[in-house]
Write a protein that holds these residues in place. Structure first.
Motif, PDB file in Angstrom:
ATOM      1  N   ASP A 124       0.838  -1.203   0.000  1.00  0.00           N
ATOM      2  CA  ASP A 124       0.000   0.000   0.000  1.00  0.00           C
ATOM      3  C   ASP A 124       0.870   1.249   0.000  1.00  0.00           C
ATOM      4  O   ASP A 124       2.007   1.228   0.481  1.00  0.00           O
ATOM      5  CB  ASP A 124      -0.897   0.031   1.242  1.00  0.00           C
ATOM      6  CG  ASP A 124      -1.940  -1.066   1.246  1.00  0.00           C
ATOM      7  OD1 ASP A 124      -2.233  -1.616   0.165  1.00  0.00           O
ATOM      8  OD2 ASP A 124      -2.462  -1.377   2.330  1.00  0.00           O
ATOM      9  N   GLU A 125       0.315   2.333  -0.530  1.00  0.00           N
ATOM     10  CA  GLU A 125       0.988   3.628  -0.514  1.00  0.00           C
ATOM     11  C   GLU A 125       0.114   4.655   0.193  1.00  0.00           C
ATOM     12  O   GLU A 125      -1.116   4.630   0.068  1.00  0.00           O
ATOM     13  CB  GLU A 125       1.283   4.115  -1.936  1.00  0.00           C
ATOM     14  CG  GLU A 125       2.341   3.299  -2.654  1.00  0.00           C
ATOM     15  CD  GLU A 125       2.710   3.872  -4.007  1.00  0.00           C
ATOM     16  OE1 GLU A 125       3.760   3.486  -4.551  1.00  0.00           O
ATOM     17  OE2 GLU A 125       1.939   4.731  -4.533  1.00  0.00           O
ATOM     18  N   ILE A 168       0.014   8.874   0.596  1.00  0.00           N
ATOM     19  CA  ILE A 168       0.553  10.171   0.159  1.00  0.00           C
ATOM     20  C   ILE A 168       0.635  11.079   1.368  1.00  0.00           C
ATOM     21  O   ILE A 168      -0.352  11.268   2.088  1.00  0.00           O
ATOM     22  CB  ILE A 168      -0.327  10.777  -0.941  1.00  0.00           C
ATOM     23  CG1 ILE A 168      -0.350   9.857  -2.165  1.00  0.00           C
ATOM     24  CG2 ILE A 168       0.173  12.172  -1.323  1.00  0.00           C
ATOM     25  CD1 ILE A 168      -1.351  10.278  -3.227  1.00  0.00           C
ATOM     26  N   ILE A 177      -1.710   9.942  -7.097  1.00  0.00           N
ATOM     27  CA  ILE A 177      -2.546   8.780  -6.817  1.00  0.00           C
ATOM     28  C   ILE A 177      -2.340   7.699  -7.877  1.00  0.00           C
ATOM     29  O   ILE A 177      -2.324   7.970  -9.079  1.00  0.00           O
ATOM     30  CB  ILE A 177      -4.030   9.190  -6.743  1.00  0.00           C
ATOM     31  CG1 ILE A 177      -4.254  10.117  -5.535  1.00  0.00           C
ATOM     32  CG2 ILE A 177      -4.942   7.969  -6.648  1.00  0.00           C
ATOM     33  CD1 ILE A 177      -5.638  10.733  -5.485  1.00  0.00           C
ATOM     34  N   THR A 178      -2.161   6.471  -7.414  1.00  0.00           N
ATOM     35  CA  THR A 178      -2.038   5.293  -8.274  1.00  0.00           C
ATOM     36  C   THR A 178      -2.948   4.195  -7.721  1.00  0.00           C
ATOM     37  O   THR A 178      -3.546   4.363  -6.646  1.00  0.00           O
ATOM     38  CB  THR A 178      -0.587   4.770  -8.296  1.00  0.00           C
ATOM     39  OG1 THR A 178      -0.296   4.167  -7.023  1.00  0.00           O
ATOM     40  CG2 THR A 178       0.417   5.888  -8.578  1.00  0.00           C
ATOM     41  N   THR A 226      -2.402   3.463  -4.057  1.00  0.00           N
ATOM     42  CA  THR A 226      -2.694   4.460  -3.028  1.00  0.00           C
ATOM     43  C   THR A 226      -3.885   4.029  -2.186  1.00  0.00           C
ATOM     44  O   THR A 226      -4.944   3.686  -2.715  1.00  0.00           O
ATOM     45  CB  THR A 226      -3.001   5.829  -3.667  1.00  0.00           C
ATOM     46  OG1 THR A 226      -1.945   6.189  -4.552  1.00  0.00           O
ATOM     47  CG2 THR A 226      -3.151   6.890  -2.581  1.00  0.00           C
ATOM     48  N   LYS A 227      -3.714   4.060  -0.865  1.00  0.00           N
ATOM     49  CA  LYS A 227      -4.786   3.665   0.043  1.00  0.00           C
ATOM     50  C   LYS A 227      -5.224   4.804   0.963  1.00  0.00           C
ATOM     51  O   LYS A 227      -6.335   4.775   1.499  1.00  0.00           O
ATOM     52  CB  LYS A 227      -4.339   2.479   0.899  1.00  0.00           C
ATOM     53  CG  LYS A 227      -4.126   1.201   0.117  1.00  0.00           C
ATOM     54  CD  LYS A 227      -5.427   0.716  -0.515  1.00  0.00           C
ATOM     55  CE  LYS A 227      -5.256  -0.619  -1.239  1.00  0.00           C
ATOM     56  NZ  LYS A 227      -4.410  -0.527  -2.448  1.00  0.00           N
ATOM     57  N   ILE A 268      -4.317   9.187   2.502  1.00  0.00           N
ATOM     58  CA  ILE A 268      -3.609  10.471   2.495  1.00  0.00           C
ATOM     59  C   ILE A 268      -3.345  10.846   3.947  1.00  0.00           C
ATOM     60  O   ILE A 268      -4.241  10.742   4.787  1.00  0.00           O
ATOM     61  CB  ILE A 268      -4.463  11.564   1.831  1.00  0.00           C
ATOM     62  CG1 ILE A 268      -4.827  11.194   0.387  1.00  0.00           C
ATOM     63  CG2 ILE A 268      -3.742  12.918   1.869  1.00  0.00           C
ATOM     64  CD1 ILE A 268      -5.957  12.037  -0.187  1.00  0.00           C
ATOM     65  N   LEU A 280     -10.280   6.583  -1.058  1.00  0.00           N
ATOM     66  CA  LEU A 280      -9.141   6.622  -0.137  1.00  0.00           C
ATOM     67  C   LEU A 280      -9.588   7.020   1.268  1.00  0.00           C
ATOM     68  O   LEU A 280     -10.649   7.599   1.461  1.00  0.00           O
ATOM     69  CB  LEU A 280      -8.102   7.637  -0.634  1.00  0.00           C
ATOM     70  CG  LEU A 280      -7.623   7.485  -2.077  1.00  0.00           C
ATOM     71  CD1 LEU A 280      -6.624   8.583  -2.412  1.00  0.00           C
ATOM     72  CD2 LEU A 280      -7.016   6.108  -2.311  1.00  0.00           C
TER      73      LEU A 280
END
Length: 403
Positions: A87-88, A90, A131-132, A135-136, A138, A162
């Motif tokens: 997971d990412e 931001i 965002i990709t 992305t999970k 912020i 998100l």
């Protein structure tokens, strides 16, 4: 939350610290009462502190869950939304590393995002570019007490499915469009650390928009135990329980909760006088060439720190030294986390505003119950620095370079 602080060399001058928590007679009485009660762990006072947070923040259908630090509140938030490897999230690089560490300890990765030049809060336009499918979430950070553009971020999050974790460590008591920070949004985390506007010595709180999350958070903060919190809130132990999930040990005990209750009794006064001190700084520094102030009159803001921006890191270094010689401590909020070794390989967007801001920001002393003479001493010392720079020709040269 530890920060880069510069202490004075000249001990003959009465030092002016960056932080000075107010620990008056109310706090001492609260500690004595908690100790006399004989229940030191999480207990009835912990629940009372949470209830008073709810009242102060004007929560409606939400409930604060107190923790032993804001870092742990952020970690519970990361766990609550199910972050895992691959997971990412931001996040601004321009913030203290606690939020980043809370996220990366789940195995998720940080994607560094730039901030807006006026507020130094995360830039929603830059968020959307990063965002990709991985992305999970912020991580939104409120800076100084100034709220980030949470409504815009929520719109982005809703479009992309998100979650948003708001790091409001600086903003306990601030409002956004009349709403108390924590009373809206997705997940909000606060800090009550040693130098925050109110302190529990160490402590924090987490608030979510989903009331059903409270039970999960109670389990997460107390070793995954399903029925421990209610008993402890009655100053009792439950000897018949189940462990229903992986949990941690990050609750808030009775003594720090008692301190928090005493501090909450003074919070309106703390905020009002800190607003006044920020306005006094603004009046004293507004006309200085090369000094940039934040565009706010501090109404609705609960200031945690007071920050100015100078032209560059070299000028800041000279100003730090000048103030240090005069017994005035300063701080730097913040360094760019993308420059830390641990995050060297993290994905990132354009960070030009962050790169500039990290070389410009300087934190001046701000604490509850300062006196006018102290503020004037700081202001005059800064004005004296720029007078010296002008006389030496350094300022004129800097102006020409930056023109």
């Amino acid at each position: 939350m530890p920060d880069a602080l510069i202490q004075p060399d000249d001990t003959s001058l009465a030092p002016v610290p960056v932080y000075r928590p107010h620990l008056g007679v109310e706090v001492h009485q609260a500690v004595d009462g908690a100790l006399d009660a004989g229940w030191l762990g999480m207990g009835r006072l912990s629940q009372q502190f949470e209830d008073e947070i709810d009242r102060f923040l004007e929560l409606d259908g939400r409930h604060a869950v107190a923790t032993n630090s804001c870092t742990e509140a952020l970690a519970l938030a990361a766990n609550l939304i199910g972050l895992q490897p691959g997971d990412e999230v931001i996040a601004p690089s321009f913030t203290y590393v606690a939020g980043h560490q809370a996220i990366t300890r789940t195995g998720a990765s940080i994607v560094f995002c730039d901030v807006e030049p006026d507020t130094l809060c995360i830039d929603p336009a830059q968020v959307e570019k990063l965002i990709t499918p991985a992305t999970k979430a912020i991580l939104a950070v409120d800076y100084l007490g100034l709220p980030c553009k949470l409504d815009e971020l929520m719109e982005i999050a809703d479009r992309h499915g998100l979650r948003i974790i708001e790091d409001a460590a600086h903003a306990f008591g601030s409002r956004s469009d009349g709403r108390m920070i924590g009373s809206f949004g997705d997940i909000t985390c606060f800090s009550f650390g040693p130098v925050k506007t109110i302190t529990t010595l160490e402590g924090g709180a987490i608030i979510t928009r989903d009331p059903t999350d409270v039970q999960a958070l109670h389990e997460l903060r107390m070793l995954g135990i399903d029925s421990d919190t209610d008993a402890r809130y009655r100053n009792q132990r439950n000897w018949d329980f189940d462990v229903v999930r992986q949990g941690f040990r990050c609750h808030l005990g009775s003594v720090p909760a008692a301190i928090g209750l005493a501090q909450l009794g003074l919070i309106h006064e703390f905020i009002a006088n800190r607003q006044d001190y920020c306005r006094a700084y603004d009046r004293g520094l507004r006309d200085l060439p090369g000094v940039r102030l934040f565009d706010t009159d501090w109404t609705g803001v609960a200031p945690y720190i007071y920050v100015i921006r100078v032209r560059d890191d070299e000028e800041r270094g000279r100003l730090i030294a000048h103030l240090k010689e005069r017994g005035i401590s300063t701080g730097i909020h913040f360094l760019g986390a993308h420059n830390f070794t641990f995050y060297a390989d993290s994905r990132r967007g354009d960070l030009s505003v962050t790169e500039q801001a990290t070389g410009q920001v300087l934190t001046l002393p701000l604490h509850s119950y300062m006196d006018e003479a102290t503020i004037d001493r700081v202001v005059q010392a800064i004005r004296g620095f720029y007078d010296d720079e002008t006389r030496s020709g350094v300022l004129a040269e800097a102006v020409a370079v930056h023109a």
